[in-house]
Design an enzyme around this catalytic site. Structure first.
Site, PDB file in Angstrom:
ATOM      1  N   GLU A  14       0.833  -1.214   0.000  1.00 33.09           N
ATOM      2  CA  GLU A  14       0.000   0.000   0.000  1.00 33.09           C
ATOM      3  C   GLU A  14       0.867   1.263   0.000  1.00 33.09           C
ATOM      4  OE1 GLU A  14      -3.139   0.805  -0.162  1.00 33.09           O
ATOM      5  OE2 GLU A  14      -3.016   2.886   0.530  1.00 33.09           O
TER       6      GLU A  14
ATOM      7  N   TYR B 175       3.713   1.584  -1.359  1.00 36.18           N
ATOM      8  CA  TYR B 175       4.234   1.784  -2.719  1.00 36.18           C
ATOM      9  C   TYR B 175       3.136   2.167  -3.683  1.00 36.18           C
ATOM     10  CZ  TYR B 175       8.584   0.234  -0.861  1.00 36.18           C
ATOM     11  OH  TYR B 175       9.709   0.161  -0.113  1.00 36.18           O
TER      12      TYR B 175
ATOM     13  N   HIS C 186       9.242  -5.394   8.535  1.00 43.20           N
ATOM     14  CA  HIS C 186      10.106  -4.342   9.086  1.00 43.20           C
ATOM     15  C   HIS C 186       9.273  -3.310   9.854  1.00 43.20           C
ATOM     16  CE1 HIS C 186       9.832  -2.019   5.025  1.00 43.20           C
ATOM     17  NE2 HIS C 186       8.995  -1.493   5.865  1.00 43.20           N
ATOM     18  N   HIS C 187       7.953  -3.403   9.737  1.00 47.17           N
ATOM     19  CA  HIS C 187       7.102  -2.558  10.575  1.00 47.17           C
ATOM     20  C   HIS C 187       6.931  -3.170  11.966  1.00 47.17           C
ATOM     21  CE1 HIS C 187       5.712  -0.060   7.165  1.00 47.17           C
ATOM     22  NE2 HIS C 187       5.899  -1.165   6.477  1.00 47.17           N
TER      23      HIS C 187
ATOM     24  N   THR D 242      15.451   1.966  -5.726  1.00 41.42           N
ATOM     25  CA  THR D 242      15.016   3.338  -5.465  1.00 41.42           C
ATOM     26  C   THR D 242      16.146   4.302  -5.802  1.00 41.42           C
ATOM     27  OG1 THR D 242      13.759   2.406  -3.643  1.00 41.42           O
ATOM     28  CG2 THR D 242      13.847   4.795  -3.782  1.00 41.42           C
TER      29      THR D 242
END
Lengths: 198, 550, 371
Positions: B276, B278, B323-324, B349
């Site tokens: 979401e 991204y 990672h959250h 990125t």
């Protein structure tokens, strides 16, 4: 517009598959946790004892902690707060449930193991935590836990902590379980009446 | 600065078109609408441009509502102590701010741009499924009216954060939570239908001769975003359905008392939640990849690597969700896995940022408002990327997690990231939508006040986070006071400067310097071959697209 | 300089921020454990890596913006691809990341090594307080925020440790390895002390582990970091680290105090004793939700004044305090308060603020209910 129709059909299939997948994540996650020991979840059905020689060179401290929770006038006590065991040996520990409320009710003790990796090596032969319990007002019920730490327990685990949290089971949850065709095994002291395939 | 100099470069993609490429403003009347008039016309429209406009107006309104909620939060945090609101209401404000901005402002903003521009950029007469398009839009006002109305219900609206972690959002939630779930379902269905429409349009309605690798990057990034939506919105639907069952039907998906697992909620939520994130940034990459080459008057550097980088970011987004959750007690192997995959995202990125800068290198650069916003995007999004890289380091994340450092991080990627990209797009395409150039002077004022406001708001949050301030608290210890006062002043500046944005849009719709078909001399894509303002019906005869070697 | 106002604001803002960073801490604290210093080191390393990359990348960007201005007659060149450059700028970041992942992995492994602890402390999150239990020592207590409501409401000057002060800090020995077992009674909380670099979620039904070996005596403050409802911002963590000898005598004293408290159950308490003890308990524990004047904040926290049900049903009142209410923020206080405290607070609630029922509840009665 057949191209558009084809694309829409395909995306709808993916969509449906992903929705089903979201719900499939629940059993998948469960299975994954049991296989890898994430979250310190332990098998919640009885396991057979592994007949194995006992590793007398190692002594593991196993601590037991019991906790109550809001809304249930019950108490769960462990009679042996800490035991020292050899990997491979089966050990029996006693717990006592007391309902000091004025009504009969349902409760369930939910286990958690720390460190979580240790849950892979913890085999429970008998446990009160496998099903919901029913206690009458003022009743006291002693229940055993028979467990074994398997010999392949990693060397760096020296202490295993087993925490039981006692939760109330309300009618809605019981009803949902009946609907899901996994009616709780009714456990009154001494007599076990399985309500389904427990 | 004169934004309209004679073209220096020949257009890269040549188009031979019958009919409506004549570029005269009077041509717009040819597309006059003969259906119902007034309100009913907007209610029933199936035209991609009108629906695009509806989406954009909706998004802008939600941006202001969510912004007012943010200002309530910032006003309360202006100084220590509780002055304006009580903690219950504060929690509803933080929650609603997040939900409205994510699902009501940013996502519909990008969908609106997609509706307007994708058919124009690929030479299609409309979206593939025009009636579905109307339905997906009109779900949104219903969903968000319902969501906002929960604030007036007994017990208040959602107060558990936009991440609605169970069991705070199930067993301990206010009675209005069922309505929250319903409104999120509707918003989700709207996104899914929108995504299906976009995929069907891009895959089937491209102008003859336009291959996938000829598509403008905005189309590419939206195609990938639409696939992400198809993949994860059903998962969100699944998780809120489980909440609904837990709350109303006695199941125990997330209720530890019944053998459920609160941690599983977080896993499923972030399995949706990270893609979401991204979804909210990939279309922004597409916009910036259109604007920078236009105003550098030079072809985008590394078109193919842009496409591959976007795809790899999308694929990686499914492998980084935990990672959250570095502090929830994951086992060591899981922490390591998610730390490595998260660090890996920095590579594609980085490639994108390097490509934009290489596009600028040896260009012929001018600084009209869309370009200013796009350049600010590159710099400030990168700063958000850097703090993201810091957050990826799992041991350090134990100190950063759930502090204002995280708040600073995701606001840098979402506000001067996603929101600036939407604003850049609006300035860039307004001449095509209205036939008038946006007022440069107003645009510059809007840009500079926004840049100062955004940085004054969010940069000090890095410091308050590192100094130890947890997020989502209504009151704080005295050592955080200066940082918070700075943030609140910045937020007020940023919030009020958005009124300039509205003023600019109104002025541009009502008049201004007339724009030709090709409003920016460095622009190359197909939308610049139709007149400005774009008539209601375009490309009814498909254009012949002749690609140029990449 | 058309952008003068913006520039002035930016400069003014940064001067002000620099001032505040000089006055207060603005970076991650170095902390007082070996691990907290390792983590701080990782933080600074990755920070400087980002700064260097940022300077290079933005340097090239701003150079290009300046050098290739159209207004200065720059002509665009035609290149739009260069495989060699693209490979380099994919590979170099990858190598930097690998270099960063190695020390991070090593530190993470140490953080996960909680074995061979000298002391086990069970940390339980409750809406909105922390409960600490020294396992095997029969010492347990609840740690509540002590900042007075007047300071929060701006009616009194705020103290030095505003919102970061508690009635009973967690006392720990320095030099010994302390293992934390964390769980929660209701929703997800997170226990964080920046100086100890320990942040771990407390999750209902699950037990998480973490550990610390503090090196310097002192008082370390932190907060709950996971949104846990209304008073999420008002459940601080305070750790007091002392020399091992001092800790041992503190622990022994607490054990005695616990025994004394237990013996208070056997005697008859007067109404005045119960009321004054009850008021103490009420104000430190109950007032955060039900308010000092008992007005509560309905519908979540019912009022205790003008509450006919409370006045009429003494028995249910007692049961609610002991057992809590399932699915509501009312915890079961039998696990965190002693029978004396429970009896006193119920007596207080039944007689304060004009409730005037005249009821008193004796500790022995509570004790009997718990057995």
């Amino acid at each position: 517009m057949t191209g558009v129709q084809r694309t829409v059909t395909r995306t709808l299939v993916v969509l449906l598959a992903m929705f089903v997948f979201a719900f499939a994540l629940v059993p998948l996650y469960d299975a994954f946790c049991r296989v890898t020991g994430i979250n310190g979840k332990v098998e919640n059905t009885a396991q057979a004892l592994i007949r194995d020689s006992i590793d007398e060179s190692r002594v593991i401290t196993v601590q037991f902690i019991t906790r109550g929770s809001p809304g249930l006038p019950w108490k769960l006590e462990v009679l042996d707060r800490q035991v020292r065991v050899h990997p491979g040996a089966a050990t029996e520990v006693h717990f006592a449930f007391t309902n000091h409320g004025k009504q009969a009710g349902w409760g369930r003790a939910v286990p958690s193991v720390s460190p979580s990796e240790a849950s892979l090596y913890m085999r429970k032969v008998t446990c009160f935590c496998f099903q919901e319990q029913r206690l009458d007002a003022g009743e006291r019920y002693e229940a055993p836990l028979v467990f074994q730490l398997t010999r392949d327990l990693p060397d760096d685990i020296k202490t295993v902590t087993l925490v039981y949290t006692l939760y109330p089971v309300d009618d809605k949850t019981l009803a949902a379980k009946v609907l899901a065709n996994e009616a709780p095994a009714i456990v009154v002291p001494g007599i076990a009446v399985p309500g389904g395939e427990a | 600065m004169a934004p309209k100099l004679p073209p220096q470069l020949p257009p890269q993609n040549r188009v031979e078109q019958a009919g409506d490429a004549s570029g005269t403003a009077g041509h717009a009347d040819a597309g006059y609408h003969h259906g119902p008039k007034g309100l009913l016309r907007w209610l029933l429209t199936t035209n991609h441009k009108e629906i695009g406009t509806l989406y954009l107006i909706f998004s802008l309104s939600m941006f202001f509502i969510g912004g007012i909620f943010a200002l309530v939060v910032r006003a309360e945090l202006f100084q220590p102590g509780l002055q304006l609101v009580q903690p219950e209401f504060f929690n509803q404000m933080t929650t609603m701010h997040g939900l409205i901005m994510v699902f009501g402002a940013v996502m519909p903003g990008f969908v609106g741009l997609a509706n307007w521009m994708i058919p124009l950029q690929i030479g299609a007469p409309d979206m593939a499924l025009p009636r579905l398009n109307n339905f997906s839009f009109w779900l949104l006002p219903v969903a968000f009216t319902l969501l906002l109305s929960t604030l007036l219900m007994p017990g208040g609206g959602p107060n558990f954060g936009w991440t609605f972690y169970a069991p705070l959002s199930t067993t301990y939630s206010p009675p209005s939570t069922t309505f929250f779930i319903l409104s999120l379902h509707m918003a989700g269905i709207s996104s899914i239908l929108g995504a299906i429409n976009i995929i069907a349009t891009i895959l089937n309605l491209r102008a003859p001769g336009m291959r996938m690798m000829d598509m403008p990057l905005f189309v590419w990034t939206w195609l990938i975003t639409a696939f992400l939506l198809i993949a994860v919105m059903p998962v969100l639907a699944g998780v809120i359905t489980m909440m609904l069952l837990d709350i109303n039907f006695g199941t125990s998906f997330f209720n530890a008392a019944g053998g459920g697992d609160p941690v599983m909620f977080q896993h499923i939520f972030w399995f949706f939640g990270h893609p979401e994130v991204y979804i909210m940034i990939l279309p922004a990459f597409g916009i910036v990849s259109a604007i920078i080459p236009t105003f550098a008057r030079k072809r985008l550097f590394g078109y193919a690597s842009m496409v591959y980088a976007t795809s790899s970011i999308a694929i990686l987004s499914f492998l980084v969700w935990a990672h959250h959750m570095f502090a929830v007690g994951l086992p060591l192997v899981a922490e390591l896995f998610f730390m490595y995959t998260t660090m890996l995202i920095a590579v594609p990125t980085g490639v994108k940022v390097f490509n934009w800068i290489a596009t600028l290198f040896q260009g012929s650069i001018s600084f009209e408002t869309p370009m200013l916003f796009a350049l600010a995007f590159v710099v400030l999004f990168s700063i958000g990327g850097f703090s993201g890289l810091m957050l990826a380091i799992a041991p350090a994340d134990f100190q950063y997690h759930d502090t204002y450092f995280v708040v600073a991080h995701f606001h840098y990627v979402l506000v001067p990231g996603a929101v600036f990209a939407i604003m850049a797009a609006v300035y860039y395409w307004l001449p095509k939508w209205t036939g008038h150039y946006p007022n440069e002077r107003l645009g510059r004022w809007h840009f500079w006040t926004s840049v100062v406001g955004v940085n004054l708001t969010f940069f000090p949050m890095h410091f308050s986070g590192l100094a130890g301030m947890p997020r989502r608290i209504p009151d704080y210890a005295l050592q955080f006071a200066d940082f918070n006062m700075a943030s609140s002043i910045g937020a007020l500046l940023f919030g009020t400067s958005q009124l300039l944005f509205v003023l600019m849009i109104i002025k541009c719709v009502r008049g201004g310097e007339k724009a030709p078909a090709k409003a920016w001399d460095g622009a190359v894509d197909l939308e610049w071959t139709v007149p400005s303002p774009a008539p209601l019906h375009t490309f009814e005869t498909p254009p012949r697209f002749q690609h140029q070697e990449h | 300089m058309r952008n003068l106002p913006g520039v002035v604001a930016a400069v003014g803002g940064s001067v002000w921020l620099t001032r505040s960073t000089l006055v207060h801490g603005w970076n991650m604290p170095l902390g007082v454990t070996a691990l907290s210093r390792d983590i701080h080191g990782l933080h600074m390393t990755i920070f400087w890596i980002c700064v260097v990359i940022g300077v290079v990348v933005f340097g090239v960007m701003f150079y290009s913006l300046f050098r290739y201005r159209r207004s200065k007659g720059a002509k665009a060149s035609l290149f739009h691809e260069n495989t060699k450059v693209e490979v380099i700028w994919t590979a170099v970041p990858l190598l930097i990341l690998i270099g960063m992942a190695l020390p991070a992995t090593a530190t993470l492994k140490q953080m996960y090594d909680a074995k061979d602890a000298d002391l086990d402390v069970m940390v339980t999150g409750q809406q909105w307080r922390w409960h600490y239990e020294y396992l095997g020592e029969d010492v347990a207590f609840t740690s509540n925020l002590t900042t007075p409501r007047d300071q929060i409401d701006g009616l009194a000057a705020k103290g030095e440790n505003y919102l970061l002060e508690v009635d009973e800090p967690l006392v720990l020995p320095v030099g010994r390895k302390v293992r934390f077992l964390l769980t929660s009674d209701d929703v997800v909380h997170s226990w964080w002390v920046p100086d100890l670099a320990v942040k771990q979620d407390a999750i209902p039904g699950f037990v998480n582990e973490n550990w610390v070996r503090i090196e310097t005596p002192g008082t370390y403050r932190g907060q709950c970091t996971e949104l846990c409802g209304r008073n999420h911002g008002f459940m601080p963590v305070v750790v007091e680290a002392m020399e091992p000898e001092a800790f041992d005598s503190w622990l022994a004293e607490r054990k005695q105090a616990a025994a004394r408290e237990a013996s208070g159950v056997d005697r008859e308490w007067t109404m005045d004793e119960l009321m004054s003890r009850g008021q103490q308990v009420y104000e430190s524990i109950c007032a955060s939700c039900h308010q000092v004047d008992g007005s509560g904040s309905p519908p979540v926290f019912p009022a205790l004044t003008n509450n006919p049900a409370l006045i009429a049903e003494r028995d249910r009142h007692i049961a609610t305090v002991i057992n809590g209410v399932a699915g509501k923020p009312m915890p079961a206080f039998s696990s965190s308060l002693s029978p004396v405290e429970i009896a006193a607070v119920i007596t207080y609630e039944r007689n304060a603020w004009g409730n005037d029922t005249g009821d008193s509840v004796q500790p022995s009665e509570i004790q009997a209910r718990l057995e």
